[in-house]
Design an enzyme around this catalytic site. Structure first.
Site, PDB file in Angstrom:
ATOM      1  N   CYS A 117      81.188 -23.384 -27.243  1.00 57.33           N
ATOM      2  CA  CYS A 117      81.043 -22.022 -27.782  1.00 57.33           C
ATOM      3  C   CYS A 117      80.140 -21.957 -29.027  1.00 57.33           C
ATOM      4  O   CYS A 117      78.926 -21.982 -28.902  1.00 57.33           O
ATOM      5  CB  CYS A 117      82.419 -21.460 -28.046  1.00 57.33           C
ATOM      6  SG  CYS A 117      82.440 -19.681 -27.997  1.00 57.33           S
TER       7      CYS A 117
ATOM      8  N   ARG B 178      84.724  -8.413 -26.519  1.00 51.10           N
ATOM      9  CA  ARG B 178      84.496  -9.858 -26.521  1.00 51.10           C
ATOM     10  C   ARG B 178      84.743 -10.383 -25.103  1.00 51.10           C
ATOM     11  O   ARG B 178      85.421  -9.752 -24.289  1.00 51.10           O
ATOM     12  CB  ARG B 178      85.474 -10.549 -27.490  1.00 51.10           C
ATOM     13  CG  ARG B 178      85.140 -10.354 -28.946  1.00 51.10           C
ATOM     14  CD  ARG B 178      86.132 -11.069 -29.852  1.00 51.10           C
ATOM     15  NE  ARG B 178      86.029 -12.531 -29.789  1.00 51.10           N
ATOM     16  CZ  ARG B 178      85.133 -13.251 -30.463  1.00 51.10           C
ATOM     17  NH1 ARG B 178      84.216 -12.623 -31.185  1.00 51.10           N
ATOM     18  NH2 ARG B 178      85.116 -14.558 -30.400  1.00 51.10           N
TER      19      ARG B 178
ATOM     20  N   HIS C  57      86.981 -23.003 -23.982  1.00 55.24           N
ATOM     21  CA  HIS C  57      88.011 -23.654 -24.798  1.00 55.24           C
ATOM     22  C   HIS C  57      89.123 -24.072 -23.839  1.00 55.24           C
ATOM     23  O   HIS C  57      88.921 -24.196 -22.652  1.00 55.24           O
ATOM     24  CB  HIS C  57      88.549 -22.660 -25.839  1.00 55.24           C
ATOM     25  CG  HIS C  57      87.498 -22.099 -26.743  1.00 55.24           C
ATOM     26  ND1 HIS C  57      86.848 -22.849 -27.703  1.00 55.24           N
ATOM     27  CD2 HIS C  57      86.961 -20.850 -26.808  1.00 55.24           C
ATOM     28  CE1 HIS C  57      85.977 -22.081 -28.337  1.00 55.24           C
ATOM     29  NE2 HIS C  57      86.014 -20.875 -27.820  1.00 55.24           N
TER      30      HIS C  57
HETATM   31  N1  GLN Z   1      81.396 -16.833 -33.261  1.00 55.54           N
HETATM   32  C1  GLN Z   1      80.817 -17.087 -31.952  1.00 55.54           C
HETATM   33  C2  GLN Z   1      81.000 -15.877 -31.013  1.00 55.54           C
HETATM   34  O1  GLN Z   1      81.790 -15.011 -31.287  1.00 55.54           O
HETATM   35  C3  GLN Z   1      81.475 -18.306 -31.343  1.00 55.54           C
HETATM   36  C4  GLN Z   1      82.942 -18.072 -30.974  1.00 55.54           C
HETATM   37  C5  GLN Z   1      83.626 -19.354 -30.560  1.00 55.54           C
HETATM   38  O2  GLN Z   1      83.248 -20.451 -30.963  1.00 55.54           O
HETATM   39  N2  GLN Z   1      84.732 -19.231 -29.740  1.00 55.54           N
HETATM   40  O3  GLN Z   1      80.358 -15.856 -29.956  1.00 55.54           O
END
Ligand code: GLN
Length: 272
Positions: free
Chosen positions: A100, A137, A212
């Protein structure tokens, strides 16, 4: 050389800044699966106090996820000789799993939800942009079929069937790939951008993913691929890891595939 004498150093990118989403589980998984085979393992934090020589000294690299603000702090440090050392390691085939926020920084740039564009290392030919606010998101379970040619072949050899990975995504940024191979094809979830069906990227021996979970305990054969690749590169020998019983992990995968109503060939427990 008997396997007890193998040593492995895991480089962990900015543990205090890039562990927001539990990716420390990837470090623990590589560490335990190496120790269970009798290898000696060291975990070296590659943070602000680390040098370029520290980066060069590791055998496998793990980078976790982070919030936009922490990514900006990391990139202020990962510059100059340290950035060069990271580039050399990846270009020379050091294996790694970057989740990520980490691969966003290995790309050309990441434009966060707020604030200035964060210039990346440009090692992976990709760019990531967090869309304007009020865009949801990318959050949820993620299942992908590994399509990166060499990795898919290696994992199929290790497991006896086509490799599917299961994990969990939570990111605002959307990633578009340039000439770099995708890690896989999205079977369930959103992946790189929720539009082109790609997830992650694969370059040399670097695995970049939005997954993740943590990724490795849910897909232990990927941890073994990283360990085996690191040992082969370090000792210049065709090392094959001794078999381990992964029944529990494989049963957990099956339970998740069933819950998500994703029908895929099961990994034969006997093979990994
Ligand atoms: N901050 C980055 C985003 O929102 C990465 C998020 C993350 O590492 N899960 O895409």
């Amino acid at each position: 050389m008997s396997y007890q004498q193998y040593e492995l150093t895991i480089g962990w990118l900015y543990p205090k800044l890039m562990s927001t989403y539990g990716d420390r589980g990837n470090v623990i998984c590589i560490e335990r699966r190496s120790q269970w085979r009798g290898y000696s393992v060291k975990v070296l934090p590659l943070d602000q106090s680390a040098t370029a020589a520290d980066i060069r000294s590791v055998d496998v690299i793990v980078g976790g996820g982070a919030q936009d603000r922490q990514q900006e702090i990391v990139m202020r440090d990962l510059q100059g000789a340290k950035a060069e050392a990271m580039r050399e390691k990846i270009e020379n085939g050091t294996p790694g799993v970057f989740t990520c926020g980490s691969p966003q920084l290995l790309g050309h740039y990441y434009e966060p939800g707020f604030g200035e564009r964060i210039q990346g290392l440009g090692i992976l030919d990709l760019v990531s942009v967090h869309p304007v606010e009020n865009v949801r998101r990318c959050i949820g379970n993620l299942v992908i079929e590994v399509t990166a040619t060499r990795l898919a072949r290696d994992l199929e050899e290790m497991t006896g069937s086509k490799a599917y990975l299961i994990g969990f995504e939570n990111h605002g940024g959307r990633t578009k790939l340039g000439k770099v191979e995708a890690l896989g094809r999205v079977v369930h979830g959103l992946g790189n951008n929720g539009e082109d069906g790609t997830e992650g990227a694969f370059y040399q021996n670097a695995i970049a993913t939005y997954s993740h979970g943590p990724l490795l305990p849910k897909n232990p054969f990927v941890a073994d691929w990283l360990i085996q690749t690191a040992l082969r590169l370090k000792y210049q020998q065709p090392i094959t890891l001794p078999h381990m019983d992964n029944t529990l992990a494989l049963e957990a995968r099956e339970a998740m595939f069933k819950r998500l109503k994703v029908s895929i060939p099961s990994v034969t427990a006997a093979k990994v």
